[in-house]
Design a protein around this motif. Sequence first.
Motif, PDB file in Angstrom:
ATOM      1  N   GLU A  15       0.843  -1.192   0.000  1.00 34.89           N
ATOM      2  CA  GLU A  15       0.000   0.000   0.000  1.00 34.89           C
ATOM      3  C   GLU A  15       0.884   1.249   0.000  1.00 34.89           C
ATOM      4  OE1 GLU A  15      -2.585  -0.026   3.362  1.00 34.89           O
ATOM      5  OE2 GLU A  15      -4.010   1.395   2.500  1.00 34.89           O
ATOM      6  N   ALA A  16       0.476   2.233  -0.805  1.00 34.54           N
ATOM      7  CA  ALA A  16       1.154   3.538  -0.943  1.00 34.54           C
ATOM      8  C   ALA A  16       2.366   3.494  -1.874  1.00 34.54           C
ATOM      9  CB  ALA A  16       1.568   4.137   0.390  1.00 34.54           C
ATOM     10  N   GLU A  17       2.750   2.311  -2.332  1.00 33.50           N
ATOM     11  CA  GLU A  17       3.884   2.230  -3.230  1.00 33.50           C
ATOM     12  C   GLU A  17       3.413   2.211  -4.688  1.00 33.50           C
ATOM     13  OE1 GLU A  17       7.226   1.188  -0.371  1.00 33.50           O
ATOM     14  OE2 GLU A  17       7.069  -0.303  -1.977  1.00 33.50           O
ATOM     15  N   THR A  60      -2.804   9.841 -18.822  1.00 29.55           N
ATOM     16  CA  THR A  60      -2.753   9.858 -17.353  1.00 29.55           C
ATOM     17  C   THR A  60      -4.165  10.061 -16.820  1.00 29.55           C
ATOM     18  OG1 THR A  60      -0.537  10.804 -17.338  1.00 29.55           O
ATOM     19  CG2 THR A  60      -1.827  11.027 -15.331  1.00 29.55           C
ATOM     20  N   GLU A  61      -4.504   9.291 -15.785  1.00 28.86           N
ATOM     21  CA  GLU A  61      -5.790   9.449 -15.107  1.00 28.86           C
ATOM     22  C   GLU A  61      -5.532   9.342 -13.615  1.00 28.86           C
ATOM     23  OE1 GLU A  61      -8.904  10.115 -15.963  1.00 28.86           O
ATOM     24  OE2 GLU A  61      -8.636  10.114 -18.143  1.00 28.86           O
ATOM     25  N   ASN A  62      -5.376  10.480 -12.972  1.00 30.41           N
ATOM     26  CA  ASN A  62      -5.126  10.520 -11.517  1.00 30.41           C
ATOM     27  C   ASN A  62      -3.885   9.705 -11.177  1.00 30.41           C
ATOM     28  OD1 ASN A  62      -7.502  12.105 -11.082  1.00 30.41           O
ATOM     29  ND2 ASN A  62      -8.709  10.251 -11.363  1.00 30.41           N
ATOM     30  N   ARG A  63      -4.023   8.630 -10.413  1.00 27.88           N
ATOM     31  CA  ARG A  63      -2.861   7.831  -9.986  1.00 27.88           C
ATOM     32  C   ARG A  63      -2.407   6.830 -11.052  1.00 27.88           C
ATOM     33  NH1 ARG A  63      -3.847   4.341  -6.601  1.00 27.88           N
ATOM     34  NH2 ARG A  63      -6.143   4.316  -6.678  1.00 27.88           N
ATOM     35  N   PHE A  64      -3.137   6.754 -12.149  1.00 26.81           N
ATOM     36  CA  PHE A  64      -2.837   5.786 -13.199  1.00 26.81           C
ATOM     37  C   PHE A  64      -2.209   6.490 -14.402  1.00 26.81           C
ATOM     38  CE2 PHE A  64      -5.112   2.219 -11.342  1.00 26.81           C
ATOM     39  CZ  PHE A  64      -6.026   2.840 -10.508  1.00 26.81           C
ATOM     40  N   SER A  65      -1.119   5.940 -14.885  1.00 30.92           N
ATOM     41  CA  SER A  65      -0.490   6.482 -16.075  1.00 30.92           C
ATOM     42  C   SER A  65       0.063   5.334 -16.903  1.00 30.92           C
ATOM     43  CB  SER A  65       0.633   7.460 -15.705  1.00 30.92           C
ATOM     44  OG  SER A  65       1.636   6.804 -14.969  1.00 30.92           O
ATOM     45  N   VAL A  66       0.281   5.597 -18.183  1.00 36.86           N
ATOM     46  CA  VAL A  66       0.817   4.563 -19.054  1.00 36.86           C
ATOM     47  C   VAL A  66       2.157   5.009 -19.620  1.00 36.86           C
ATOM     48  CG1 VAL A  66      -1.458   3.673 -19.655  1.00 36.86           C
ATOM     49  CG2 VAL A  66      -0.378   5.409 -21.121  1.00 36.86           C
ATOM     50  N   SER A  82      -0.436   3.161  -4.397  1.00 34.71           N
ATOM     51  CA  SER A  82      -1.400   2.055  -4.464  1.00 34.71           C
ATOM     52  C   SER A  82      -2.313   2.023  -3.242  1.00 34.71           C
ATOM     53  CB  SER A  82      -0.657   0.725  -4.575  1.00 34.71           C
ATOM     54  OG  SER A  82       0.070   0.662  -5.774  1.00 34.71           O
ATOM     55  N   GLN A  83      -3.567   1.722  -3.503  1.00 32.10           N
ATOM     56  CA  GLN A  83      -4.567   1.635  -2.447  1.00 32.10           C
ATOM     57  C   GLN A  83      -5.166   0.233  -2.420  1.00 32.10           C
ATOM     58  OE1 GLN A  83      -7.355   4.782  -3.355  1.00 32.10           O
ATOM     59  NE2 GLN A  83      -5.799   6.373  -3.131  1.00 32.10           N
ATOM     60  N   PHE A 106      -8.136  -8.934 -25.744  1.00 33.00           N
ATOM     61  CA  PHE A 106      -7.611  -8.843 -24.384  1.00 33.00           C
ATOM     62  C   PHE A 106      -6.377  -9.717 -24.175  1.00 33.00           C
ATOM     63  CE2 PHE A 106     -10.807  -6.466 -22.085  1.00 33.00           C
ATOM     64  CZ  PHE A 106     -11.948  -6.621 -22.846  1.00 33.00           C
ATOM     65  N   GLY A 107      -5.526  -9.270 -23.256  1.00 34.45           N
ATOM     66  CA  GLY A 107      -4.500 -10.134 -22.723  1.00 34.45           C
ATOM     67  C   GLY A 107      -5.113 -11.055 -21.679  1.00 34.45           C
ATOM     68  N   LYS A 108      -4.290 -11.946 -21.129  1.00 33.30           N
ATOM     69  CA  LYS A 108      -4.787 -12.913 -20.162  1.00 33.30           C
ATOM     70  C   LYS A 108      -5.006 -12.309 -18.783  1.00 33.30           C
ATOM     71  CE  LYS A 108      -4.848 -16.706 -22.666  1.00 33.30           C
ATOM     72  NZ  LYS A 108      -6.126 -17.410 -22.960  1.00 33.30           N
ATOM     73  N   GLY A 109      -4.470 -11.129 -18.563  1.00 35.08           N
ATOM     74  CA  GLY A 109      -4.696 -10.443 -17.301  1.00 35.08           C
ATOM     75  C   GLY A 109      -3.557 -10.595 -16.309  1.00 35.08           C
ATOM     76  N   THR A 110      -3.471  -9.631 -15.405  1.00 35.74           N
ATOM     77  CA  THR A 110      -2.522  -9.652 -14.290  1.00 35.74           C
ATOM     78  C   THR A 110      -3.310  -9.451 -13.005  1.00 35.74           C
ATOM     79  OG1 THR A 110      -0.684  -8.749 -15.583  1.00 35.74           O
ATOM     80  CG2 THR A 110      -0.574  -8.495 -13.183  1.00 35.74           C
ATOM     81  N   LYS A 111      -3.157 -10.385 -12.085  1.00 39.09           N
ATOM     82  CA  LYS A 111      -3.846 -10.257 -10.799  1.00 39.09           C
ATOM     83  C   LYS A 111      -2.974  -9.441  -9.852  1.00 39.09           C
ATOM     84  CE  LYS A 111      -6.006 -12.913  -7.092  1.00 39.09           C
ATOM     85  NZ  LYS A 111      -6.300 -14.281  -6.569  1.00 39.09           N
ATOM     86  N   LEU A 112      -3.483  -8.286  -9.446  1.00 39.91           N
ATOM     87  CA  LEU A 112      -2.727  -7.407  -8.568  1.00 39.91           C
ATOM     88  C   LEU A 112      -3.233  -7.525  -7.130  1.00 39.91           C
ATOM     89  CD1 LEU A 112      -0.615  -5.134  -8.201  1.00 39.91           C
ATOM     90  CD2 LEU A 112      -2.490  -3.507  -8.547  1.00 39.91           C
ATOM     91  N   SER A 113      -2.331  -7.812  -6.226  1.00 40.55           N
ATOM     92  CA  SER A 113      -2.644  -7.825  -4.798  1.00 40.55           C
ATOM     93  C   SER A 113      -1.996  -6.610  -4.152  1.00 40.55           C
ATOM     94  CB  SER A 113      -2.101  -9.099  -4.140  1.00 40.55           C
ATOM     95  OG  SER A 113      -2.636 -10.244  -4.753  1.00 40.55           O
ATOM     96  N   VAL A 114      -2.703  -6.012  -3.189  1.00 33.02           N
ATOM     97  CA  VAL A 114      -2.184  -4.855  -2.476  1.00 33.02           C
ATOM     98  C   VAL A 114      -2.087  -5.214  -0.999  1.00 33.02           C
ATOM     99  CG1 VAL A 114      -2.503  -2.422  -1.935  1.00 33.02           C
ATOM    100  CG2 VAL A 114      -3.249  -3.308  -4.150  1.00 33.02           C
ATOM    101  N   LYS A 115      -0.890  -5.133  -0.454  1.00 32.69           N
ATOM    102  CA  LYS A 115      -0.665  -5.509   0.930  1.00 32.69           C
ATOM    103  C   LYS A 115      -0.759  -4.276   1.833  1.00 32.69           C
ATOM    104  CE  LYS A 115       2.459  -9.271  -0.307  1.00 32.69           C
ATOM    105  NZ  LYS A 115       3.854  -9.789  -0.205  1.00 32.69           N
ATOM    106  N   PRO A 116      -1.509  -4.384   2.937  1.00 36.12           N
ATOM    107  CA  PRO A 116      -1.628  -3.249   3.851  1.00 36.12           C
ATOM    108  C   PRO A 116      -0.353  -3.030   4.652  1.00 36.12           C
ATOM    109  CG  PRO A 116      -2.850  -5.123   4.689  1.00 36.12           C
ATOM    110  CD  PRO A 116      -2.356  -5.527   3.341  1.00 36.12           C
TER     111      PRO A 116
END
Lengths: 116, 112
Positions: A15-17, A60-66, A82-83, A106-116
Amino acid sequence: AQTVTQSQPEMSVQEAETVTLSCTYDTSESDYYLFWYKQPPSRQMILVIRQEAYKQQNATENRFSVNFQKAAKSFSLKISDSQLGDAAMYFCAYRSPRGSQGNLIFGKGTKLSVKP
Amino acid sequence: KAGVTQTPRYLIKTRGQQVTLSCSPISGHRSVSWYQQTPGQGLQFLFEYFSETQRNKGNFPGRFSGRQFSNSRSEMNVSTLELGDSALYLCASSPGTAHEQYFGPGTRLTVT
């Protein structure tokens, strides 16, 4: 035929990174659209960000950028500060501007986990 | 504006039966696309309708069909259901080809 590849099935971030998700694609078209979609566990697919291939400036959209590298056919997504709510499957998608082939690939996807 | 709506949200059917899924796009959107999502195959495109005409079709057997009405609402039909048809079926609407697609919550179809 166009293809989209996401080479990271799973990613984890504190989180926050900041985290970067990778996406590469293959196409012979010079004009096209690229997207990142987010699908939380509740399943509703949400548009995160969009990039037109003819634009050199990265979207760019707020915290998201490419980071769009047209020559390298690379389209990575950076999530800053990250939240917990960012935890989800992230899909990279390609769309041709031609009406007869306007579906998302679509791609197959990436599962993102966010640790507190 | 209201988002894309899909009905029903959940469905359980038996092999050999047929099923009809419904999708109402965002107001003003003329393009409706359907996708099948499974753990093994990921997101696969079924078909796209624009102004009541099928404009694009994915690589699915003829058991999968769809249509679009004059109000842009769309239905997809799957006949002679097979176990492998169990999936999340997503509908997406768009103002046109040059625009992003907005997704509905999906219909979870289970075939037993």
